[in-house]
Design a protein around this motif. Sequence first.
Motif, PDB file in Angstrom:
ATOM      1  N   THR A  93      -9.948   4.057  40.822  1.00 49.44           N
ATOM      2  CA  THR A  93      -8.707   3.213  40.714  1.00 49.44           C
ATOM      3  C   THR A  93      -8.411   2.947  39.267  1.00 49.44           C
ATOM      4  O   THR A  93      -7.358   2.738  38.989  1.00 49.44           O
ATOM      5  CB  THR A  93      -8.996   2.115  41.390  1.00 49.44           C
ATOM      6  N   LEU A  94      -9.243   2.593  38.710  1.00 43.54           N
ATOM      7  CA  LEU A  94      -9.136   2.007  37.063  1.00 43.54           C
ATOM      8  C   LEU A  94      -8.366   3.282  36.309  1.00 43.54           C
ATOM      9  O   LEU A  94      -7.397   3.028  35.697  1.00 43.54           O
ATOM     10  CB  LEU A  94     -10.353   1.667  36.375  1.00 43.54           C
ATOM     11  N   PHE A  95      -8.805   4.508  36.456  1.00 41.82           N
ATOM     12  CA  PHE A  95      -8.481   5.574  35.956  1.00 41.82           C
ATOM     13  C   PHE A  95      -7.073   5.886  36.435  1.00 41.82           C
ATOM     14  O   PHE A  95      -6.151   6.121  35.585  1.00 41.82           O
ATOM     15  CB  PHE A  95      -9.360   6.736  36.344  1.00 41.82           C
ATOM     16  N   ASP A  96      -6.715   5.924  37.691  1.00 38.41           N
ATOM     17  CA  ASP A  96      -5.247   5.837  38.184  1.00 38.41           C
ATOM     18  C   ASP A  96      -4.401   4.797  37.619  1.00 38.41           C
ATOM     19  O   ASP A  96      -3.359   5.182  37.176  1.00 38.41           O
ATOM     20  CB  ASP A  96      -5.254   6.028  39.699  1.00 38.41           C
ATOM     21  N   PHE A  97      -4.890   3.746  37.527  1.00 33.71           N
ATOM     22  CA  PHE A  97      -3.974   2.392  36.900  1.00 33.71           C
ATOM     23  C   PHE A  97      -3.880   2.985  35.528  1.00 33.71           C
ATOM     24  O   PHE A  97      -2.495   2.787  35.036  1.00 33.71           O
ATOM     25  CB  PHE A  97      -4.985   1.247  36.859  1.00 33.71           C
ATOM     26  N   ILE A  98      -4.751   3.499  34.817  1.00 35.14           N
ATOM     27  CA  ILE A  98      -4.344   3.870  33.047  1.00 35.14           C
ATOM     28  C   ILE A  98      -3.529   5.140  33.246  1.00 35.14           C
ATOM     29  O   ILE A  98      -2.706   5.336  32.301  1.00 35.14           O
ATOM     30  CB  ILE A  98      -5.829   4.091  32.558  1.00 35.14           C
ATOM     31  N   MET A  99      -3.618   5.803  34.295  1.00 31.67           N
ATOM     32  CA  MET A  99      -2.784   7.157  33.882  1.00 31.67           C
ATOM     33  C   MET A  99      -1.441   6.765  34.657  1.00 31.67           C
ATOM     34  O   MET A  99      -0.268   7.267  33.911  1.00 31.67           O
ATOM     35  CB  MET A  99      -3.358   8.293  35.146  1.00 31.67           C
ATOM     36  N   ARG A 100      -1.119   5.722  35.435  1.00 29.10           N
ATOM     37  CA  ARG A 100       0.110   5.118  35.772  1.00 29.10           C
ATOM     38  C   ARG A 100       0.736   4.630  34.390  1.00 29.10           C
ATOM     39  O   ARG A 100       2.043   4.547  34.330  1.00 29.10           O
ATOM     40  CB  ARG A 100       0.138   4.225  36.808  1.00 29.10           C
ATOM     41  N   GLY A 101       0.136   3.962  33.952  1.00 27.28           N
ATOM     42  CA  GLY A 101       0.636   3.225  32.570  1.00 27.28           C
ATOM     43  C   GLY A 101       1.047   4.073  31.303  1.00 27.28           C
ATOM     44  O   GLY A 101       1.745   3.852  30.842  1.00 27.28           O
ATOM     45  N   ALA A 102       0.141   5.066  31.404  1.00 26.12           N
ATOM     46  CA  ALA A 102       0.801   6.321  30.561  1.00 26.12           C
ATOM     47  C   ALA A 102       1.822   7.097  31.122  1.00 26.12           C
ATOM     48  O   ALA A 102       2.210   8.013  30.345  1.00 26.12           O
ATOM     49  CB  ALA A 102      -0.568   7.184  30.332  1.00 26.12           C
TER      50      ALA A 102
END
Length: 117
Positions: A93-102
Motif C-alpha cells: 500500500t505504501l509502495f502504491d502511495f509513493i507510485m501515485r505521488g510520482a
Amino acid sequence: MHEAVGSDDHQAVATAARTELRGPLIRDVLATGPTYWALTEYHTGVTWVDVARTPLLGWGTYLGVPDITVTEPPGPYWVEPPRWRGDLCYRPTLFDFIMRGAGLVPGPASSAGTEQV
C-alpha cells in the motif's frame, strides 16, 4: 506525500495516512522542506523505486523518532502514531502511495473495486 494526496495541506496528508496507509507516519521539517517517514517492514529482498526521493532505510540505518506523545511541531512529530507494538504500514500500500505521488499510477478514486489487504 503531498503529491500522492494532491494537496499542500498537512492535515490532508494526516487523513490519508489514517485512511490509506493505516500505519505510523512521522513528519519533520528540514532545510529542504517537509520530510515524511512511513514505518514499514523491511527485508533484504525488497526492491524500491525512486530511492533518491523516497529512500527505504534498511539494516544499519538509524532513524530518530519522536516520543509517542509528540503529535505536533516543533521538531519531528507523529502524524499518525503507532496504534500498538509492531504497528506498521503495509508495504504494498505504501509502495502504491509513493507510485501515485510520482505520477506513475492513478489515485484511489480510479482504483475502485480493487481489494484492500
